[in-house]
Design a protein around this motif. Structure first.
Motif, PDB file in Angstrom:
ATOM      1  N   ASP A   1       0.813  -1.225   0.000  1.00 25.65           N
ATOM      2  CA  ASP A   1       0.000   0.000   0.000  1.00 25.65           C
ATOM      3  C   ASP A   1       0.848   1.278   0.000  1.00 25.65           C
ATOM      4  OD1 ASP A   1       0.935  -0.433   2.583  1.00 25.65           O
ATOM      5  OD2 ASP A   1      -0.864   0.398   3.532  1.00 25.65           O
ATOM      6  N   ASP A   2       2.175   1.133  -0.020  1.00 26.57           N
ATOM      7  CA  ASP A   2       3.067   2.295   0.011  1.00 26.57           C
ATOM      8  C   ASP A   2       3.938   2.358  -1.250  1.00 26.57           C
ATOM      9  OD1 ASP A   2       4.308   4.569   1.042  1.00 26.57           O
ATOM     10  OD2 ASP A   2       5.796   3.413   2.152  1.00 26.57           O
ATOM     11  N   ARG A   3       3.539   1.636  -2.275  1.00 34.91           N
ATOM     12  CA  ARG A   3       4.375   1.557  -3.479  1.00 34.91           C
ATOM     13  C   ARG A   3       4.195   2.772  -4.384  1.00 34.91           C
ATOM     14  NH1 ARG A   3       3.334  -4.714  -5.141  1.00 34.91           N
ATOM     15  NH2 ARG A   3       4.675  -5.565  -3.518  1.00 34.91           N
ATOM     16  N   SER A   4       5.300   3.190  -4.941  1.00 36.04           N
ATOM     17  CA  SER A   4       5.291   4.152  -6.041  1.00 36.04           C
ATOM     18  C   SER A   4       6.458   3.771  -6.938  1.00 36.04           C
ATOM     19  CB  SER A   4       5.425   5.593  -5.536  1.00 36.04           C
ATOM     20  OG  SER A   4       6.738   5.846  -5.088  1.00 36.04           O
ATOM     21  N   PHE A   5       6.516   4.370  -8.094  1.00 37.32           N
ATOM     22  CA  PHE A   5       7.586   4.059  -9.028  1.00 37.32           C
ATOM     23  C   PHE A   5       8.389   5.316  -9.282  1.00 37.32           C
ATOM     24  CE2 PHE A   5       4.441   0.795  -9.594  1.00 37.32           C
ATOM     25  CZ  PHE A   5       5.229  -0.333  -9.499  1.00 37.32           C
ATOM     26  N   ASP A   6       9.667   5.198  -9.013  1.00 33.58           N
ATOM     27  CA  ASP A   6      10.572   6.340  -9.135  1.00 33.58           C
ATOM     28  C   ASP A   6      11.285   6.285 -10.475  1.00 33.58           C
ATOM     29  OD1 ASP A   6      12.122   8.584  -7.837  1.00 33.58           O
ATOM     30  OD2 ASP A   6      13.742   7.218  -8.400  1.00 33.58           O
ATOM     31  N   HIS A   7      11.238   7.404 -11.194  1.00 34.90           N
ATOM     32  CA  HIS A   7      12.016   7.516 -12.434  1.00 34.90           C
ATOM     33  C   HIS A   7      13.454   7.774 -12.026  1.00 34.90           C
ATOM     34  CE1 HIS A   7       7.990   8.327 -13.947  1.00 34.90           C
ATOM     35  NE2 HIS A   7       8.444   7.857 -15.098  1.00 34.90           N
ATOM     36  N   PHE A   8      14.331   6.873 -12.408  1.00 35.42           N
ATOM     37  CA  PHE A   8      15.737   6.987 -12.001  1.00 35.42           C
ATOM     38  C   PHE A   8      16.322   8.319 -12.437  1.00 35.42           C
ATOM     39  CE2 PHE A   8      20.142   5.510 -11.568  1.00 35.42           C
ATOM     40  CZ  PHE A   8      20.031   4.931 -10.311  1.00 35.42           C
ATOM     41  N   VAL A   9      16.040   8.719 -13.677  1.00 35.61           N
ATOM     42  CA  VAL A   9      16.379  10.065 -14.144  1.00 35.61           C
ATOM     43  C   VAL A   9      15.068  10.839 -14.061  1.00 35.61           C
ATOM     44  CG1 VAL A   9      17.176  11.461 -16.084  1.00 35.61           C
ATOM     45  CG2 VAL A   9      18.128   9.168 -15.724  1.00 35.61           C
ATOM     46  N   PRO A  10      14.945  11.797 -13.116  1.00 37.75           N
ATOM     47  CA  PRO A  10      13.668  12.507 -12.964  1.00 37.75           C
ATOM     48  C   PRO A  10      13.172  13.073 -14.289  1.00 37.75           C
ATOM     49  CG  PRO A  10      15.175  13.107 -11.209  1.00 37.75           C
ATOM     50  CD  PRO A  10      15.967  12.303 -12.206  1.00 37.75           C
ATOM     51  N   GLN A  11      11.868  12.957 -14.525  1.00 36.14           N
ATOM     52  CA  GLN A  11      11.306  13.457 -15.775  1.00 36.14           C
ATOM     53  C   GLN A  11      11.571  14.945 -15.949  1.00 36.14           C
ATOM     54  OE1 GLN A  11       7.240  11.983 -15.507  1.00 36.14           O
ATOM     55  NE2 GLN A  11       7.723  10.527 -17.123  1.00 36.14           N
ATOM     56  N   ALA A  12      11.604  15.689 -14.857  1.00 31.00           N
ATOM     57  CA  ALA A  12      11.875  17.132 -14.952  1.00 31.00           C
ATOM     58  C   ALA A  12      13.277  17.393 -15.471  1.00 31.00           C
ATOM     59  CB  ALA A  12      11.698  17.793 -13.588  1.00 31.00           C
TER      60      ALA A  12
ATOM     61  N   ASN B   1      13.257   7.886 -20.309  1.00 29.91           N
ATOM     62  CA  ASN B   1      13.860   7.491 -19.036  1.00 29.91           C
ATOM     63  C   ASN B   1      12.948   6.572 -18.243  1.00 29.91           C
ATOM     64  OD1 ASN B   1      11.905   9.310 -18.289  1.00 29.91           O
ATOM     65  ND2 ASN B   1      13.133  10.260 -16.712  1.00 29.91           N
ATOM     66  N   ASN B   2      11.758   6.295 -18.743  1.00 33.59           N
ATOM     67  CA  ASN B   2      10.849   5.427 -18.006  1.00 33.59           C
ATOM     68  C   ASN B   2      10.737   4.056 -18.653  1.00 33.59           C
ATOM     69  OD1 ASN B   2       9.576   6.304 -20.245  1.00 33.59           O
ATOM     70  ND2 ASN B   2       7.622   6.739 -19.282  1.00 33.59           N
ATOM     71  N   GLY B   3      11.723   3.734 -19.497  1.00 32.20           N
ATOM     72  CA  GLY B   3      11.730   2.432 -20.144  1.00 32.20           C
ATOM     73  C   GLY B   3      12.191   1.352 -19.185  1.00 32.20           C
TER      74      GLY B   3
END
Length: 129
Positions: free
Chosen positions: A13-24, A32-34
Motif C-alpha cells: 500500500d506504500d508503493r510508487s515508481f521512481d524515475h531513475f532520471v527525474p522526468q523534470a 527514461n521510463n523504459g
C-alpha cells in the motif's frame, strides 16, 4: 526488492515508481521510463527526492536491480540511458545557443542605447551653438 531510494522494504500500500532520471531533468518525452529505469520506491521517499539526481547509494541499488534482471533488461536500460544522454546533450546545446543569443542581443541593445545617447548629446550640443 526494497525502496531504491532508502533501501528499506516497501509495503504493497506504500508503493510508487521512481524515475531513475527525474522526468523534470530528462524531459517528459525522454525515454527514461523504459525498462530498467523505473524502480520501486516508498511514496514518501519518491516525493522527498522530487527532482534531485540519484544519490550514490541509489545508483548502487538501482544498478544491482538492473544487473540481476538479466541481459535483455541490461541492454534496454543501457540503450535508454544512451538515448536520454543524447536528449540531454541536445537540450544543453539549445540552452547554450539561447544564452549566446540573449547575450548577443543584450550587447546589441547596449550598443544601440549608447549610440542613441551619443546622438542625443550631439544634438543638444549643436542646438546650444
Amino acid at each position: 526488492m526494497g525502496c531504491v531510494i532508502c533501501g528499506e522494504p516497501v509495503a504493497p500500500d506504500d508503493r510508487s515508481f521512481d524515475h531513475f532520471v527525474p522526468q523534470a531533468l530528462a524531459g517528459w518525452g525522454a525515454p527514461n521510463n523504459g525498462a530498467g529505469l523505473v524502480f520501486l520506491a516508498h511514496q514518501k521517499c519518491n516525493c522527498r527526492r522530487n527532482h534531485a539526481p540519484a544519490s550514490r547509494p541509489m545508483i548502487r541499488r538501482g544498478s544491482a536491480a538492473i544487473a540481476s534482471a538479466g541481459p535483455r533488461i541490461i541492454a534496454e536500460a543501457i540503450d535508454n540511458l544512451n538515448t536520454a544522454e543524447r536528449a540531454h546533450f541536445e537540450i544543453l546545446e539549445t540552452i547554450r545557443a539561447l544564452r549566446a543569443a540573449i547575450i548577443e542581443r543584450a550587447i546589441e541593445a547596449d550598443r544601440a542605447s549608447a549610440v542613441m545617447s551619443t546622438v542625443g548629446h550631439e544634438r543638444e550640443g549643436s542646438a546650444a551653438r
